[in-house]
Motif scaffolding. Structure first.
Motif, PDB file in Angstrom:
ATOM      1  N   GLY A  95      47.820 -10.443  -2.812  1.00  0.00           N
ATOM      2  CA  GLY A  95      48.867 -10.096  -3.773  1.00  0.00           C
ATOM      3  C   GLY A  95      48.414 -10.466  -5.173  1.00  0.00           C
ATOM      4  N   LYS A  96      49.200 -10.052  -6.153  1.00  0.00           N
ATOM      5  CA  LYS A  96      48.866 -10.368  -7.550  1.00  0.00           C
ATOM      6  C   LYS A  96      50.086 -10.976  -8.218  1.00  0.00           C
ATOM      7  CE  LYS A  96      45.260  -7.025  -8.367  1.00  0.00           C
ATOM      8  NZ  LYS A  96      45.046  -5.599  -8.412  1.00  0.00           N
ATOM      9  N   SER A  97      49.864 -11.954  -9.088  1.00  0.00           N
ATOM     10  CA  SER A  97      50.987 -12.612  -9.767  1.00  0.00           C
ATOM     11  C   SER A  97      50.832 -12.434 -11.269  1.00  0.00           C
ATOM     12  CB  SER A  97      51.003 -14.101  -9.439  1.00  0.00           C
ATOM     13  OG  SER A  97      51.104 -14.276  -8.041  1.00  0.00           O
ATOM     14  N   ARG A  98      51.940 -12.049 -11.888  1.00  0.00           N
ATOM     15  CA  ARG A  98      51.888 -11.867 -13.353  1.00  0.00           C
ATOM     16  C   ARG A  98      53.164 -12.392 -13.989  1.00  0.00           C
ATOM     17  NH1 ARG A  98      49.291  -6.994 -12.006  1.00  0.00           N
ATOM     18  NH2 ARG A  98      47.168  -6.938 -12.829  1.00  0.00           N
ATOM     19  N   ILE A  99      53.029 -12.805 -15.251  1.00  0.00           N
ATOM     20  CA  ILE A  99      54.203 -13.211 -16.049  1.00  0.00           C
ATOM     21  C   ILE A  99      54.403 -12.141 -17.116  1.00  0.00           C
ATOM     22  CG2 ILE A  99      55.200 -14.978 -17.553  1.00  0.00           C
ATOM     23  CD1 ILE A  99      53.202 -16.970 -16.204  1.00  0.00           C
ATOM     24  N   TYR A 100      55.592 -11.545 -17.109  1.00  0.00           N
ATOM     25  CA  TYR A 100      55.906 -10.486 -18.076  1.00  0.00           C
ATOM     26  C   TYR A 100      56.847 -11.052 -19.139  1.00  0.00           C
ATOM     27  CZ  TYR A 100      54.050  -7.191 -14.663  1.00  0.00           C
ATOM     28  OH  TYR A 100      53.218  -6.521 -13.798  1.00  0.00           O
ATOM     29  N   GLY A 432      47.435  -7.069   5.634  1.00  0.00           N
ATOM     30  CA  GLY A 432      46.841  -8.413   5.692  1.00  0.00           C
ATOM     31  C   GLY A 432      47.825  -9.565   5.732  1.00  0.00           C
ATOM     32  N   GLU A 433      49.068  -9.301   6.048  1.00  0.00           N
ATOM     33  CA  GLU A 433      50.039 -10.405   6.028  1.00  0.00           C
ATOM     34  C   GLU A 433      50.138 -11.067   7.399  1.00  0.00           C
ATOM     35  OE1 GLU A 433      54.540 -10.856   4.455  1.00  0.00           O
ATOM     36  OE2 GLU A 433      54.170  -9.404   6.048  1.00  0.00           O
ATOM     37  N   PRO A 434      49.940 -12.369   7.501  1.00  0.00           N
ATOM     38  CA  PRO A 434      50.152 -13.016   8.804  1.00  0.00           C
ATOM     39  C   PRO A 434      51.646 -13.012   9.141  1.00  0.00           C
ATOM     40  CG  PRO A 434      49.654 -14.638   7.110  1.00  0.00           C
ATOM     41  CD  PRO A 434      49.566 -13.297   6.450  1.00  0.00           C
ATOM     42  N   SER A 435      51.959 -12.978  10.408  1.00  0.00           N
ATOM     43  CA  SER A 435      53.372 -12.851  10.790  1.00  0.00           C
ATOM     44  C   SER A 435      54.060 -14.217  10.932  1.00  0.00           C
ATOM     45  CB  SER A 435      53.479 -12.076  12.102  1.00  0.00           C
ATOM     46  OG  SER A 435      52.751 -12.798  13.079  1.00  0.00           O
ATOM     47  N   LEU A 436      53.430 -15.239  10.366  1.00  0.00           N
ATOM     48  CA  LEU A 436      53.928 -16.607  10.576  1.00  0.00           C
ATOM     49  C   LEU A 436      55.369 -16.840  10.126  1.00  0.00           C
ATOM     50  CD1 LEU A 436      50.822 -18.674   9.438  1.00  0.00           C
ATOM     51  CD2 LEU A 436      51.700 -18.393  11.749  1.00  0.00           C
TER      52      LEU A 436
END
Ligand code: NAD
Length: 455
Positions: A95-100, A432-436
């Motif tokens: 994923g990507k994280s940004r501050i707008y 790619g997300e684990p189902s945890l």
């Protein structure tokens, strides 16, 4: 036109998204700069009429600050308003994280009288740079300066974007009924509390730029002559009507006489006589009477002559003064300088730390241990070592108080941030997300989560 109607118009304009465009913001800032430069003489005439502030002082402490502020935002607006990438934590990968950074909406700026242009227009400029609409309510005490700002801004800008509201307490009280997206207030702690309470009722966030008693400490390890010259300049600039002026001096007893002599020498050299064009008048009769009242019965070591008709008070040194004296129980905000003494540097810091946290504090000392203790043991909004006031001319430093001297800050990037919301957004990949995290919860998933979190 009622303020409520202007507020509604601004809300409508804000919702057109015009102010989201950084090109629009820059064009408006350039227009404001042009307007000020084209009408510079009006600014000088008005402030001279209000409290005899000189052209030199008005340029150096007001107009140049405003114009450089505009330049700062013109230069840095693109960078400041760009979304900022930040690292994404393990559980959110991929994923990507940004501050707008995004504008807040319609904001209210309430100014104080002592630097009437700067304290109204610099917050306005930061609000514009961040993409807001804004109503500015300058202080009504310097009536001519308020008029100039209202005439120029209301005459050249659409009121649905920015607007100067003239008026005093009733008008401000009316404005506080509107649900602004932020209120930026500069003034006294007493009125700051009124504004804060009004804002709280509507859950409106605030920046409060307040005042207090800012000390200047002079130790025996200081360069006494330089300390005296800088303190005299900072104290009597604008006739002491500066929120970050050294309110009082505490000098180490061993160098008290040397400092007092040096203070007197520089006061004489700076020549603050009644008809000096560079010495400002007291803003009004009420403040004049309050200040001359403080002189009554005080031990005046130098100056202190006054003339009510001209609202002139000669720079004064008061000495000896005790911590319990009346003058030490309120912000002086005028050209009276109490000088107190100390013998134990750390003891002095401990005593000061028990008082309200000041907007500014200054230390004159070349001893690195004293400098370090001053920085680590004393809380204050901002300050200087071996100077006064000048910290706020660096737009890379935030300007604001702490505790009773204020909430929040501005100048440069800090002003932009104060008028922006920092929207936090995670953009997630579909793979790619684990189902945890999903039920059914099992002991095995629980153990994996703990392992992944390192807990
Ligand atoms: P003030 O608090 O009297 O007035 C500030 C503003 O509030 C004015 O615009 C005024 O019209 C408005 N106001 C006054 N009474 C009000 C009320 N009852 N309800 C709503 N609004 C009201 O302050 P001032 O005398 O203009 O300024 C002096 C104070 O401001 C000092 O304490 C000084 O230290 C502080 N100050 C702080 C800064 C800073 O940047 N931190 C700068 C300048 C001045």
């Amino acid at each position: 036109m009622s303020y409520k109607a202007v507020f509604n118009e601004q809300q409508r304009f804000f919702s057109t998204y015009r102010t989201r465009d950084t090109g629009f913001r820059k064009a408006q800032l350039r227009k404001l700069k042009r307007l000020i430069l084209e009408h510079e003489s009006l600014f000088y005439e008005a402030i001279y009429k209000d409290f005899r502030k000189s052209r030199f002082d008005t340029f150096t402490t007001e107009l140049s600050v405003i114009l450089k502020d505009i330049d700062y935002y013109l230069r840095h607006l693109d960078r400041l308003s760009r979304p900022k990438k930040v690292a994404t934590n393990l559980v959110n990968l991929p994923g990507k994280s940004r501050i707008y950074p995004e504008p807040l909406g319609v904001v209210l700026v309430i100014g104080a009288w002592n630097y009437p242009y700067q304290l109204s227009l610099c917050p306005l400029i930061a609000a514009m740079a961040a993409g807001n609409c804004c109503i500015v309510k300058p202080s009504e005490l310097p009536a001519a300066t308020m008029k100039v700002m209202a005439q120029l801004i209301n005459g050249h800008f659409d009121r649905e974007y920015i607007y100067v509201a003239e008026g005093g307490v009733p008008e401000t009280t009316g404005l506080l009924q509107c649900r602004f997206d932020k209120i930026f207030f500069t003034g006294s702690p007493k009125v700051g509390q009124i504004v804060y309470e009004a804002a709280a009722r509507l859950l409106v966030p605030v920046v409060l730029e307040l005042g207090g008693k800012s000390p200047a400490i002079v130790s025996r390890h200081a360069d006494i002559d330089t300390a005296a010259r800088r303190i005299v300049w900072g104290k009597y600039l604008n006739a002491g009507q500066t929120c970050v002026a050294p309110d009082y001096v505490v000098v180490e007893a061993a160098v008290r006489q040397e400092l007092t002599d040096a203070l007197k020498k520089h006061m004489a050299a700076f020549d603050y006589k009644a008809d000096a064009p560079h010495y400002t008048a007291i803003i009004n009769d009420a403040n004049f009477d309050r200040l001359t009242g403080l002189l009554e019965g005080a031990a005046i070591a130098e100056g202190g002559a006054y003339d009510r008709e001209r609202r002139y008070i000669a720079p004064a040194i008061l000495e000896p003064v005790q911590w319990e004296d009346d003058i030490m129980q309120q912000e002086i905000f005028g050209p009276l300088l109490p000088v107190l003494t100390f013998n134990d540097f750390d003891g002095l810091l401990a005593r000061m730390q028990e008082q309200e946290k000041p907007l500014a504090a200054y230390l004159f000392s070349n001893d690195t241990t004293e400098q370090e203790h001053f920085l680590t043991k004393l809380s204050f909004g901002g300050g200087c070592i071996n100077d006064v006031i000048m910290h706020l001319t660096n737009d890379r430093l935030p300007f604001g108080g702490i505790g009773r001297s204020g909430i929040g800050s501005y100048h440069g990037p800090f002003g932009f941030d104060s008028f922006s919301h920092h929207k936090a957004v995670l953009k997630k990949a579909l793979w790619g997300e684990p189902s945890l995290k999903y039920p059914p919860y099992t002991q095995k998933k629980y153990k994996w989560i703990r392992r992944l979190l390192g807990l």
